[in-house]
Design a protein around this motif. Structure first.
Motif, PDB file in Angstrom:
ATOM      1  N   TRP A 529       0.837  -1.189   0.000  1.00  0.00           N
ATOM      2  CA  TRP A 529       0.000   0.000   0.000  1.00  0.00           C
ATOM      3  C   TRP A 529       0.872   1.239   0.000  1.00  0.00           C
ATOM      4  N   THR A 530       0.243   2.394  -0.130  1.00  0.00           N
ATOM      5  CA  THR A 530       0.966   3.662  -0.195  1.00  0.00           C
ATOM      6  C   THR A 530       0.615   4.535   1.001  1.00  0.00           C
ATOM      7  N   GLY A 531       1.515   5.446   1.301  1.00  0.00           N
ATOM      8  CA  GLY A 531       1.290   6.385   2.404  1.00  0.00           C
ATOM      9  C   GLY A 531       2.312   7.497   2.364  1.00  0.00           C
ATOM     10  N   VAL A 532       2.205   8.423   3.305  1.00  0.00           N
ATOM     11  CA  VAL A 532       3.130   9.545   3.380  1.00  0.00           C
ATOM     12  C   VAL A 532       4.528   9.035   3.724  1.00  0.00           C
ATOM     13  N   ALA A 533       5.525   9.572   3.049  1.00  0.00           N
ATOM     14  CA  ALA A 533       6.909   9.122   3.230  1.00  0.00           C
ATOM     15  C   ALA A 533       7.355   9.267   4.677  1.00  0.00           C
ATOM     16  N   THR A 534       8.019   8.261   5.171  1.00  0.00           N
ATOM     17  CA  THR A 534       8.583   8.263   6.512  1.00  0.00           C
ATOM     18  C   THR A 534      10.040   8.723   6.460  1.00  0.00           C
ATOM     19  N   PRO A 535      10.654   9.010   7.620  1.00  0.00           N
ATOM     20  CA  PRO A 535      12.088   9.348   7.602  1.00  0.00           C
ATOM     21  C   PRO A 535      12.951   8.287   6.931  1.00  0.00           C
ATOM     22  N   ALA A 536      12.564   7.021   7.080  1.00  0.00           N
ATOM     23  CA  ALA A 536      13.331   5.958   6.414  1.00  0.00           C
ATOM     24  C   ALA A 536      13.213   6.072   4.898  1.00  0.00           C
ATOM     25  N   VAL A 538      12.717   8.877   3.240  1.00  0.00           N
ATOM     26  CA  VAL A 538      13.500  10.046   2.838  1.00  0.00           C
ATOM     27  C   VAL A 538      14.985   9.705   2.807  1.00  0.00           C
ATOM     28  N   LYS A 539      15.418   8.877   3.737  1.00  0.00           N
ATOM     29  CA  LYS A 539      16.822   8.458   3.731  1.00  0.00           C
ATOM     30  C   LYS A 539      17.119   7.608   2.508  1.00  0.00           C
ATOM     31  N   ARG A 540      16.158   6.790   2.109  1.00  0.00           N
ATOM     32  CA  ARG A 540      16.336   5.930   0.936  1.00  0.00           C
ATOM     33  C   ARG A 540      16.285   6.744  -0.347  1.00  0.00           C
ATOM     34  N   TRP A 541      15.357   7.726  -0.417  1.00  0.00           N
ATOM     35  CA  TRP A 541      15.207   8.588  -1.591  1.00  0.00           C
ATOM     36  C   TRP A 541      15.312  10.039  -1.135  1.00  0.00           C
ATOM     37  N   PRO A 542      16.527  10.592  -1.044  1.00  0.00           N
ATOM     38  CA  PRO A 542      16.715  11.942  -0.465  1.00  0.00           C
ATOM     39  C   PRO A 542      15.983  13.055  -1.200  1.00  0.00           C
ATOM     40  N   ASP A 543      15.588  12.840  -2.446  1.00  0.00           N
ATOM     41  CA  ASP A 543      14.933  13.907  -3.196  1.00  0.00           C
ATOM     42  C   ASP A 543      13.428  13.947  -2.978  1.00  0.00           C
ATOM     43  N   LEU A 544      12.899  13.148  -2.067  1.00  0.00           N
ATOM     44  CA  LEU A 544      11.464  13.149  -1.822  1.00  0.00           C
ATOM     45  C   LEU A 544      11.009  14.487  -1.247  1.00  0.00           C
ATOM     46  N   PRO A 545       9.955  15.077  -1.798  1.00  0.00           N
ATOM     47  CA  PRO A 545       9.425  16.303  -1.205  1.00  0.00           C
ATOM     48  C   PRO A 545       8.636  15.990   0.053  1.00  0.00           C
ATOM     49  N   SER A 546       8.449  16.995   0.879  1.00  0.00           N
ATOM     50  CA  SER A 546       7.681  16.810   2.105  1.00  0.00           C
ATOM     51  C   SER A 546       6.249  16.424   1.759  1.00  0.00           C
ATOM     52  N   GLY A 547       5.739  15.411   2.468  1.00  0.00           N
ATOM     53  CA  GLY A 547       4.367  14.982   2.248  1.00  0.00           C
ATOM     54  C   GLY A 547       4.167  14.097   1.048  1.00  0.00           C
ATOM     55  N   ALA A 548       5.243  13.635   0.424  1.00  0.00           N
ATOM     56  CA  ALA A 548       5.115  12.801  -0.763  1.00  0.00           C
ATOM     57  C   ALA A 548       4.482  11.456  -0.405  1.00  0.00           C
TER      58      ALA A 548
END
Length: 957
Positions: A529-536, A538-548
């Motif tokens: 399933w999908t959801g709002v990006a977690t800190p993990a 963001v660490k995996r994909w540093p270019d993720l925008p906030s709330g992605a």
């Protein structure tokens, strides 16, 4: 110096009204600078300061015409008058001056504002010229000059106006040099001043100290004093060669430039009208300086020569310091560009002083007609003018290089600071089965967003009508907005199209989607399933925008970079205060790619239905609490179906999250959130005998053709190990067909643990298979050394029970299927669910590792023979129902994790056995006998495959 002969006394009395034409180059230079200054003010759009500057310039012209008629004899009263008036006004500033940013520099006389320090420049210059022009010794002239200078400089420092004070100090030094004070003495003064300069830092106000430190550190932070340096460079880069003047972005860029009318007028001029305008301004200043130097050489008296030389020094210092400050080559000094920068007092004084200098030149030229003897001229004026000209040319080159080398980067920085952008999420790519049947889709709607500051009041009624809302509700929503934008409504695409067609100011549409899984729980743990990006994340994909929104589990997580797409954005131009002023560029989102899986939806439904039936159980039969089953291609690792029960419906995770359904899911038994084929481990029971038999063929301990007695049990030491039934003496093939425990007890004991463990590792036991699902378990394959290291004991019986897949051994159903594929094909593959993704107009295959041949592949014929015998006459004889020759292996394993400590059910099979198209493995925890429970899962799935084989293997394009 001797006076003129009496014969020409009448002519001397007329020189105060010179008839000579004014110095055309000098006048043109002034006109150019004044014109460029007015052009800059006109471009900035403030009419009031433009009209004020025009009035001041006209006043300066009037003073120019009047002072041009003054002869050298009038310099004394003019100089002392200007000097004394400026000192009195500076004293008045201390008492009643206007305070701006903690500094008192101006006097407000009704509607007129005067800056006395500008008048002090002229007064001090004229008095210094008189003091230094006397015939007294240099010591007396130096002392008098210092006394004259220190009073206005001290008062200006007290304001504080350190930039003007520095200019006055520079003019003083220049006057002392051209006034022929010995250079060795001046050198000593300069050395002392240089040594004392660091001590003067305590005189700086905090903002001045910050400017200095920002310059020295090279900081251009938007939150500090270095911000002005960045704005100057952006302005210089933005103007290019010719500027663009009228564009709204140029007007906006100029708003970010501080002091654009005064101290940074040069940078503003270049930003508005290009580098050509800046070069013209510098050339005009250079012409003016040279013409004034020429006036000094034509002076009738030493006082007049020093006056002209001092004015040339003043203009040169101001121009060099101003341009250097505008380029960021020195700390922002607050020194305006003469005649170009806005400033009433300064402009009038400079124009008037030029009139005085040109008048003195005209007087000197007439005097030269009648007198050969001329006064001693100021020294070093020519070299100084050359130095100033060289500095100006070098700085012009620096500005040119700044544009050429850093222009694009600076222009991007300018755009970035002027824009505030909101993210427009990209629709997520679909996930389909191998034929294109949808498994995960995005249901799209359009979000109507508005920038409240840009929405015209006349359009609110139209916006309300198009969004089916009341005008009052829309107005209230716009007024209550706290951010840059506000969501007005969410509409279906057809309705939103009418809003788009209306082209309302400040209104834009952003697609918004909801992830939907049409098959619900059928593939829940597999798809995730999908959801709002977690800190993990963001660490995996540093270019993720906030709330992605990203994939959180399953294939949604694994293939998130393919599925996520590329977000768009809608930008809004804002002023330096952050207020929106215009809509900016819009970048539409790029939808994610469609992901095609290896799964066949029909086979998936059949496998899941059979697994659900097995879990329900028959009356009187054990009921398992969870199970997993997989059907895969043993030659390339494509997974055709993967069932996991109990499961969950991906749709409960939203957004929005279905809280009640999620709470129910958390209480459900059987770990529904786990993918049981790859994340649940259990003892494999007799299906592991395929691995043990392979080890014996690789490291023979009992010859496979040898028939050995078996029976109903076997005793080792004081422990007896039982068979599942009494069986006759058998060889390896027969023992596999009938799953003879006693045979494999003896085989394992004869081989010892190491050959079994080595072969098991080669067949993928104890390691993750590498399937493209997150969170895969590697299972557990114990060894005597690893068990001892963990604090356990490897008993002789541990080797014996390893022969029937018990003891220090736990595997996933996928690992069981993998070794089944290995022994039936002679190679090990990497299972995978991803098949291809849309790239352009077609699909691109996902790269997957190829098959890895087993080193003992040529020795596995008897293992396959045993599997075939099991399917024809042994424990897996239900496979005889298949239309092709199949082979299989049953398994029943004691499992403490099973309900009531019961028996797990395993069944694994391959068909056609001579060249398998599929391997199918089923597992039901607590399900009892392998063939009775898991066999009823595997057989129907294999039947379905061969009934639809051509359609399943045909992948859509």
């Amino acid at each position: 110096m001797s006076g003129p002969p009496r014969a020409h006394a009448g002519l001397d009395r007329l020189v105060h009204r010179p008839r000579a034409a004014p110095d055309v180059p000098a006048v043109l230079a002034v006109a150019v600078l004044v014109g460029l200054g007015l052009l800059n003010l006109q471009s900035l759009g403030d009419r009031s300061i433009l009209y004020h500057q025009v009035a001041v310039d006209l006043a300066g012209v009037a003073l120019f015409c009047w002072l041009r008629r003054l002869r050298a004899d009038g310099l004394r009263w003019l100089g002392w008058s200007c000097y004394l008036v400026s000192v009195v006004l500076l004293l008045a500033v201390v008492a009643v001056g206007e305070s701006v940013n903690g500094a008192r520099r101006w006097l407000a006389l009704d509607s007129l504002t005067v800056q006395p320090s500008e008048l002090a420049k002229l007064g001090m210059l004229l008095v210094l010229a008189q003091v230094l022009a006397t015939e007294r010794g240099w010591r007396r002239r130096l002392g008098a000059a210092l006394v004259v200078s220190v009073i206005p400089i001290g008062l200006v420092v007290n304001e504080p106006d350190l930039s003007t004070a520095a200019v006055l100090c520079g003019v003083t030094v220049a006057m002392l040099v051209i006034g022929r004070i010995p250079l060795r003495v001046l050198g000593g003064f300069v050395l002392v001043a240089a040594l004392a300069a660091p001590l003067g830092e305590h005189l700086l106000r905090p903002y001045q100290a910050d400017r200095l430190h920002a310059f020295l550190s090279g900081s251009t932070s938007a939150n500090g004093p270095g911000w002005a340096i960045l704005q100057m460079h952006i302005a210089l880069a933005w103007g290019g060669l010719t500027g663009h003047g009228a564009g709204h972005l140029h007007a906006l860029v100029s708003e970010y430039l501080p002091d654009r009318e005064t101290d940074l007028a040069f940078a503003s001029l270049v930003e508005q009208h290009g580098m050509i305008a800046g070069v013209v301004a510098v050339l005009a200043a250079a012409v003016l300086i040279w013409r004034v130097v020429l006036s000094a050489r034509h002076a009738r008296t030493r006082t007049a020569g020093l006056t002209a030389g001092g004015f040339a020094a003043l203009v040169g210092i101001e121009v060099v310091v101003s341009v250097a400050g505008n380029l960021g080559l020195i700390p922002t000094a607050g020194v305006p560009f003469p005649l170009l920068s806005y400033g009433g007092t300064a402009a009038a004084v400079h124009i008037a002083t030029l009139g005085l200098v040109l008048g003195l030149r005209a007087e000197g030229e007439k005097h030269r007609l009648w007198h050969r003897q001329m006064p001693q001229l100021p020294r070093l004026l020519g070299p100084a003018a050359l130095l100033v000209t060289g500095c100006l040319m070098a700085m012009t080159g620096f500005a040119w290089n700044l544009q050429a080398d850093h222009g694009p980067q600076l222009r991007r920085a300018g755009l970035t600071q002027m824009m505030r952008c909101v993210r427009i999420p990209a629709p997520r790519g679909e996930i389909t089965d191998r034929h294109g049947a949808p498994l995960a889709i995005d249901v799209r709607q359009e979000q109507v967003d508005a920038v409240p500051a840009l929405v015209r009041s006349a359009q609110v009624r139209t916006l309300a009508a198009l969004t089916a809302r009341s005008r009052t509700a829309v107005v209230r929503q716009l007024h209550r907005a706290h951010g840059l934008t506000v969501v007005v409504a969410t509409l279906p695409p057809a309705t939103a199209a009418r809003v788009r067609a209306a082209h309302l100011a400040g209104v834009f549409l952003a697609p918004t989607t909801r992830r939907v899984y049409p098959e619900g729980a059928l593939l829940g743990p597999v798809l995730g399933w999908t959801g709002v990006a977690t800190p993990a994340d963001v660490k995996r994909w540093p270019d993720l925008p906030s709330g992605a929104i990203v994939g959180r589990t399953g294939l949604e997580e694994t293939y998130d970079p393919i599925l996520r797409g590329r977000d768009g954005r809608q930008c809004v131009y804002v002023d330096p205060a952050g207020r929106p002023v215009a809509m900016g560029p819009s970048t539409p989102p790029v939808p994610g790619s469609r992901l095609r899986l290896t799964l066949d939806l029909g086979l998936q439904r059949e496998l899941t239905r059979q697994l659900a039936s097995a879990l329900r159980g028959e009356p009187g039969q054990p009921r398992g609490d969870l199970g997993g089953a997989v059907v895969m291609n043993p030659k390339n690792g494509q997974v055709y179906a993967m069932a996991s029960l109990p499961s969950y419906d991906d749709n409960v995770f939203g957004p929005p999250v279905h809280q009640r359904a999620l709470a129910t899911l958390s209480k459900q038994q059987g770990n529904p959130v786990l993918e049981h084929v790859t994340q649940v481990v259990a003892p494999p029971g007799s299906t592991f005998k395929l691995v043990v038999a392979s080890a014996d063929l690789k490291h023979p301990a009992i010859q496979p053709e040898e028939v050995i007695p078996t029976g109903g049990s076997w005793t080792l030491g004081d422990h007896t190990f039982h068979n599942w039934m009494v069986l006759p003496p058998q060889n390896l093939v027969q023992a596999l067909a009938w799953s003879n425990d006693v045979y494999f007890y003896q085989l394992a004991w004869a081989m010892g643990p190491q050959p079994i463990i080595t072969t098991a590792r080669q067949l993928g036991v104890g390691a993750a298979t590498g399937i493209d699902l997150p969170g895969e378990s590697s299972g557990f394959l114990g060894t005597p050394s690893s068990v001892a290291k963990a604090g356990g004991t490897w008993y002789p019986g541990s080797t014996v029970v390893l022969g029937i897949g018990q003891g220090y051994l736990d595997v996933t159903p996928l690992q069981d299927a993998l070794w089944t594929a290995g022994v039936t094909t002679g190679a090990l593959v990497t299972p995978h669910l991803g098949l291809s993704y849309r790239s352009g107009s077609g699909f691109t295959r996902l790269p997957m590792p190829g098959a890895h041949p087993l080193s003992f592949a040529d020795k596995l014929g008897l293992v396959r023979a045993g599997m075939r015998a099991a399917a024809t006459s042994g424990t897996a004889s239900i496979l005889a129902a298949l239309p092709v020759a199949a082979g299989g292996k049953t398994g029943s394993a004691q499992d403490p994790a099973a309900p009531s400590g019961g028996t797990d059910s395993w069944f694994t099979a391959a068909a056609p056995l001579h060249r398998p198209d599929i391997v199918a493995t089923g597992f039901v925890r607590g399900g009892g006998e392998g063939v009775t429970t898991s066999g009823r899962v595997v057989l129907p799935a294999m039947e379905y495959f061969f009934a639809h084989r051509a359609a399943i293997l045909r992948t859509g394009r």
